[in-house]
Enzyme design. Structure first.
Site, PDB file in Angstrom:
ATOM      1  N   THR A  75       0.849  -1.207   0.000  1.00  0.00           N
ATOM      2  CA  THR A  75       0.000   0.000   0.000  1.00  0.00           C
ATOM      3  C   THR A  75       0.877   1.248   0.000  1.00  0.00           C
ATOM      4  O   THR A  75       0.678   2.166  -0.810  1.00  0.00           O
ATOM      5  CB  THR A  75      -0.918   0.014   1.246  1.00  0.00           C
ATOM      6  OG1 THR A  75      -1.708  -1.173   1.240  1.00  0.00           O
ATOM      7  CG2 THR A  75      -1.816   1.230   1.255  1.00  0.00           C
ATOM      8  N   SER A 205       4.988  -6.868  -1.482  1.00  0.00           N
ATOM      9  CA  SER A 205       4.502  -6.968  -0.101  1.00  0.00           C
ATOM     10  C   SER A 205       5.063  -8.217   0.566  1.00  0.00           C
ATOM     11  O   SER A 205       4.987  -9.311  -0.004  1.00  0.00           O
ATOM     12  CB  SER A 205       2.966  -7.031  -0.112  1.00  0.00           C
ATOM     13  OG  SER A 205       2.480  -7.340   1.177  1.00  0.00           O
ATOM     14  N   HIS A 207       4.017  -9.909   3.319  1.00  0.00           N
ATOM     15  CA  HIS A 207       3.122 -10.928   3.899  1.00  0.00           C
ATOM     16  C   HIS A 207       2.345 -11.715   2.855  1.00  0.00           C
ATOM     17  O   HIS A 207       1.588 -12.619   3.208  1.00  0.00           O
ATOM     18  CB  HIS A 207       2.179 -10.292   4.931  1.00  0.00           C
ATOM     19  CG  HIS A 207       1.105  -9.409   4.367  1.00  0.00           C
ATOM     20  ND1 HIS A 207      -0.189  -9.827   4.211  1.00  0.00           N
ATOM     21  CD2 HIS A 207       1.133  -8.129   3.940  1.00  0.00           C
ATOM     22  CE1 HIS A 207      -0.921  -8.830   3.726  1.00  0.00           C
ATOM     23  NE2 HIS A 207      -0.142  -7.796   3.546  1.00  0.00           N
ATOM     24  N   CYS A 329      -9.312  -5.897   1.788  1.00  0.00           N
ATOM     25  CA  CYS A 329      -9.277  -4.452   2.050  1.00  0.00           C
ATOM     26  C   CYS A 329     -10.598  -3.763   1.731  1.00  0.00           C
ATOM     27  O   CYS A 329     -10.758  -2.588   1.977  1.00  0.00           O
ATOM     28  CB  CYS A 329      -8.157  -3.801   1.253  1.00  0.00           C
ATOM     29  SG  CYS A 329      -6.577  -4.527   1.628  1.00  0.00           S
TER      30      CYS A 329
HETATM   31  C1  LIG Z   1      -2.660  -6.333  -5.328  1.00  0.00           C
HETATM   32  C2  LIG Z   1      -2.444  -5.796  -3.959  1.00  0.00           C
HETATM   33  N1  LIG Z   1      -1.870  -4.597  -3.802  1.00  0.00           N
HETATM   34  C3  LIG Z   1      -1.639  -4.084  -2.592  1.00  0.00           C
HETATM   35  C4  LIG Z   1      -1.986  -4.755  -1.449  1.00  0.00           C
HETATM   36  C5  LIG Z   1      -1.675  -4.155  -0.116  1.00  0.00           C
HETATM   37  O1  LIG Z   1      -0.528  -4.742   0.391  1.00  0.00           O
HETATM   38  P1  LIG Z   1      -0.014  -4.454   1.891  1.00  0.00           P
HETATM   39  O2  LIG Z   1      -0.919  -5.219   2.785  1.00  0.00           O
HETATM   40  O3  LIG Z   1       1.396  -4.944   1.894  1.00  0.00           O
HETATM   41  O4  LIG Z   1      -0.102  -2.992   2.105  1.00  0.00           O
HETATM   42  C6  LIG Z   1      -2.582  -5.998  -1.562  1.00  0.00           C
HETATM   43  C7  LIG Z   1      -3.038  -6.711  -0.344  1.00  0.00           C
HETATM   44  O5  LIG Z   1      -4.182  -7.116  -0.254  1.00  0.00           O
HETATM   45  C8  LIG Z   1      -2.814  -6.539  -2.844  1.00  0.00           C
HETATM   46  O6  LIG Z   1      -3.390  -7.730  -3.006  1.00  0.00           O
END
Ligand SMILES: Cc1ncc(COP(=O)(O)O)c(C=O)c1O
Length: 382
Positions: A75, A205, A207, A329
């Site tokens: 994010t 990311s 995780h 999200c």
């Molecule tokens: C395609 C995508 N982008 C961004 C994110 C956000 O990642 P983070 O949790 O590392 O901020 C996610 C997580 O759901 C994702 O699937």
């Protein structure tokens, strides 16, 4: 004790690999110094650990170490890439004000771009085809002389389809347009060498690849200028202020190595399990695969099911299988991704996303299929 819930939500997050937890262990309480404290030995050791992790991540992704900027996750990496590029264009007195993305992107791309569209930039959100893939001719037609950036994800977090990022990168490069790729769901899962593909900015990311939560990377290609979005320190070449989380960084480097090492074998094994799951669900009638015709992640299956209410289905499965209706999200709302494929809100609400993972077994897949079959039968009868 109740049977453990079968975890099939690996696109929301993955368990942190025990070897990663082990690699992080010394850096919490034993070697805890701030890597910016260059005046003493513990600080220098922490800094060396960060730089070694950076080198390993860069080597794994085929980029120079200078390309690696640590962030708190994808994010933040997306925000830094998108808002950072737009702001740098303004600061440089450039005239490019047009941004392009896909309607099926994650909120972590759509929201920063929509923010920019309220602050002097114009935004095109391109529809996708029923398969979930971008129409390259449509993309080409949308490119303008003042287009600053195209942002397209490598692998979709809900339906798992793989966008043709090499072709998108080529279209952008030919016109001097920057290309950002949200690869949160792709790195460690599909072969991806951003520098060879000509990707300017790539978000990762931790995780999503069996690493810790709260850490990510933005890869920034040479010559791409960004304005920092966090102010307060000179860390990360002045691009991202804040004390570096040494344990998480060390963990991310190890997680990436492990994910790259078993990627191919894992994908082969999970594709077979995923296909078996689809075979079982397809036998129920009225079950439709979302994003069916596209190249996709091996560990993803997304379906919508006729004749059931999505909320009731989720409730019926909750005790047995951990799956989701869509992105973690945007919980609660019918998926904008599925609606971008042409599903109605009602159809999108009756969707299930299965995300298989490193620990998923054949017997779990059979048990999950049994549970879905029983729930669908009950709900349809009612
Ligand atoms: C395609 C995508 N982008 C961004 C994110 C956000 O990642 P983070 O949790 O590392 O901020 C996610 C997580 O759901 C994702 O699937």
């Amino acid at each position: 004790m109740a049977d453990p819930v079968i975890y099939l939500d690996h696109q929301a997050t993955t368990p942190c690999d025990p070897e990663v937890v082990g690699a992080m262990a010394p850096w919490w309480s034993e070697q805890f110094a701030n890597p910016a404290s260059r005046g003493h030995r513990p600080g220098l050791l922490a800094a060396a650990a960060v730089e070694q992790a950076r080198e390993r991540i860069a080597a794994g992704l085929g980029v120079p170490t200078s390309a690696v900027v640590f962030t708190s996750g994808a994010t933040e990496a997306n925000n830094l890439a998108l808002k950072g590029l737009a702001e740098a264009e303004l600061q440089a007195g450039g005239a490019r004000r047009h941004l392009i993305t896909l309607a099926s992107e994650h909120r972590a791309v759509l929201d920063p771009l929509r923010y920019l569209s309220r602050h002097g930039f114009s935004l095109t959100e391109l529809p996708v085809q029923p398969s979930g893939l971008v129409d390259l001719e449509r993309l080409q037609a949308a490119l303008r002389p003042d287009t600053l950036l195209v942002s397209a994800m490598a692998a979709n977090n809900e339906i798992g389809v793989l966008q043709p990022i090499e072709a998108i990168a080529r279209l952008c490069r030919e016109r001097g347009i920057r290309f950002h790729c949200d690869a949160a769901q792709a790195v460690g899962h599909i072969p991806l060498q951003p520098a060879a593909l000509g990707i300017d900015l790539l978000s990762v990311s931790g995780h999503k690849l069996y690493g810790p939560k709260g850490i990510g990377v933005l890869l920034v290609a040479e010559g791409v200028h960004l304005a920092p979005q966090l102010h307060g320190g000179a860390q990360e070449q002045g691009l991202r202020a804040g004390t570096l989380p040494v344990p998480l960084i060390v963990g991310l480097a190890r997680a990436l190595e492990l994910a790259l090492a078993d990627r191919e074998a894992r994908a082969t094994r999970l594709a077979a399990l995923r296909d078996r799951l689809w075979q079982r669900l397809n036998a129920l009638d009225g079950v439709h695969r979302n994003g069916a015709d596209a190249p996709r992640l091996a560990h993803n299956l997304n379906v919508w099911i006729e004749g059931v209410d999505g909320n009731q289905l989720q409730r019926a499965l909750r005790q047995v299988v951990a799956v989701s209706g869509g992105s973690a999200c945007s919980s609660g709302q019918p998926s904008h991704v599925l609606q971008a494929l042409g599903l109605t809100r009602r159809q999108a609400a009756a969707a299930l996303r299965f995300g298989l993972g490193r620990g998923t077994t054949a017997s779990e897949i059979e048990a999950a299929a049994d549970a879905v079959a029983a729930a669908v039968q009950d709900l349809r009868r009612a």
